[in-house]
Design a protein around this motif. Structure first.
Motif, mmCIF file in Angstrom:
data_model
loop_
_atom_site.group_PDB
_atom_site.id
_atom_site.type_symbol
_atom_site.label_atom_id
_atom_site.label_comp_id
_atom_site.label_asym_id
_atom_site.label_seq_id
_atom_site.Cartn_x
_atom_site.Cartn_y
_atom_site.Cartn_z
ATOM 1 N N SER A 76 14.198 36.781 108.451
ATOM 2 C CA SER A 76 13.894 37.988 107.677
ATOM 3 C C SER A 76 13.810 39.232 108.565
ATOM 4 C CB SER A 76 12.609 37.809 106.879
ATOM 5 O OG SER A 76 11.505 37.595 107.741
ATOM 6 N N HIS A 77 13.541 39.047 109.849
ATOM 7 C CA HIS A 77 13.550 40.177 110.783
ATOM 8 C C HIS A 77 14.929 40.831 110.812
ATOM 9 C CE1 HIS A 77 12.754 42.498 114.443
ATOM 10 N NE2 HIS A 77 13.938 42.082 114.856
ATOM 11 N N GLY A 100 2.723 45.460 93.153
ATOM 12 C CA GLY A 100 1.811 44.479 93.716
ATOM 13 C C GLY A 100 1.641 44.575 95.216
ATOM 14 N N GLY A 101 2.451 45.384 95.873
ATOM 15 C CA GLY A 101 2.291 45.585 97.305
ATOM 16 C C GLY A 101 2.694 44.414 98.182
ATOM 17 N N GLN A 105 10.304 40.858 102.058
ATOM 18 C CA GLN A 105 10.670 39.590 102.695
ATOM 19 C C GLN A 105 9.874 38.429 102.102
ATOM 20 O OE1 GLN A 105 10.112 42.421 104.409
ATOM 21 N NE2 GLN A 105 11.410 42.549 106.196
ATOM 22 N N ASP A 106 8.579 38.649 101.839
ATOM 23 C CA ASP A 106 7.740 37.594 101.279
ATOM 24 C C ASP A 106 8.202 37.202 99.876
ATOM 25 O OD1 ASP A 106 6.313 37.746 103.623
ATOM 26 O OD2 ASP A 106 4.535 38.683 102.731
ATOM 27 N N GLY A 112 13.114 33.303 96.206
ATOM 28 C CA GLY A 112 14.538 33.122 96.397
ATOM 29 C C GLY A 112 15.367 34.308 95.952
ATOM 30 N N GLU A 113 14.750 35.265 95.291
ATOM 31 C CA GLU A 113 15.446 36.476 94.879
ATOM 32 C C GLU A 113 14.445 37.600 94.652
ATOM 33 O OE1 GLU A 113 17.613 35.818 91.253
ATOM 34 O OE2 GLU A 113 15.823 35.679 90.046
ATOM 35 N N LEU A 114 14.959 38.794 94.739
ATOM 36 C CA LEU A 114 14.188 39.992 94.487
ATOM 37 C C LEU A 114 14.782 40.655 93.256
ATOM 38 C CD1 LEU A 114 12.059 42.073 95.495
ATOM 39 C CD2 LEU A 114 13.891 43.133 96.809
ATOM 40 N N ILE A 115 13.944 40.979 92.294
ATOM 41 C CA ILE A 115 14.415 41.593 91.045
ATOM 42 C C ILE A 115 13.836 43.006 90.944
ATOM 43 C CG2 ILE A 115 14.417 41.463 88.532
ATOM 44 C CD1 ILE A 115 14.230 38.415 88.830
ATOM 45 N N LEU A 116 14.737 43.964 90.778
ATOM 46 C CA LEU A 116 14.350 45.341 90.541
ATOM 47 C C LEU A 116 14.740 45.677 89.104
ATOM 48 C CD1 LEU A 116 15.089 45.096 93.692
ATOM 49 C CD2 LEU A 116 15.075 47.564 93.626
ATOM 50 N N MET A 117 13.922 46.486 88.456
ATOM 51 C CA MET A 117 14.190 46.864 87.064
ATOM 52 C C MET A 117 14.058 48.368 86.911
ATOM 53 S SD MET A 117 12.278 43.994 84.862
ATOM 54 C CE MET A 117 12.167 42.338 85.430
ATOM 55 N N ARG A 118 14.648 48.850 85.825
ATOM 56 C CA ARG A 118 14.447 50.270 85.486
ATOM 57 C C ARG A 118 14.140 50.398 84.010
ATOM 58 N NH1 ARG A 118 20.467 52.844 86.121
ATOM 59 N NH2 ARG A 118 21.511 51.301 84.901
#
Length: 118
Positions: A76-77, A100-101, A105-106, A112-118
């Motif tokens: 992740s670095h 949530g702060g 990387q965590d 397993g994935e990062l979800i962004l929404m609008r």
């Protein structure tokens, strides 16, 4: 919520010592996909973007390569700054980071994935 309002980022690693990372982005916003395709390749001295390909009409695959791998540093670095750059680009298109702060990387390592929404 429309599918156009969801952005998914996944990082695929081969092993703990891997020097190549695949970052797959599922994005239904054509202007953001075009922005990423026209943007100069990422390079920060430790990682460089080796390739970018459109897998489908909505999925982009970025290939990152570690150029200088240090001992005892997690993967992740290396891929973290690139994923952060994708998130910052997405902010310009009104996508929001998860609340949530919790570090990006965590979230990626846990879910397993990062979800962004609008």
């Amino acid at each position: 919520m429309a599918i156009r309002d969801i952005l998914r980022i996944r990082v695929l690693e081969e092993s703990a010592e891997c020097g190549v990372f695949l970052v797959k982005v599922q994005c239904n916003e054509p202007l953001l996909r075009q922005f990423w395709c026209c943007k100069p390749p990422f390079c920060n001295g430790q990682v460089e973007q080796a390739d970018l390909s459109l897998e489908t009409l909505t999925e982009i695959k970025f290939v990152l390569r570690a150029t200088h791998r240090g001992p005892n540093l997690p993967n992740s670095h290396y891929w973290g700054p690139f994923v952060l750059t994708l998130c910052l680009d997405a902010l310009q298109f009104r996508f929001q980071l998860p609340s949530g702060g919790v570090p990006i990387q965590d979230i990626l390592e846990e879910r397993g994935e990062l979800i962004l929404m609008r």
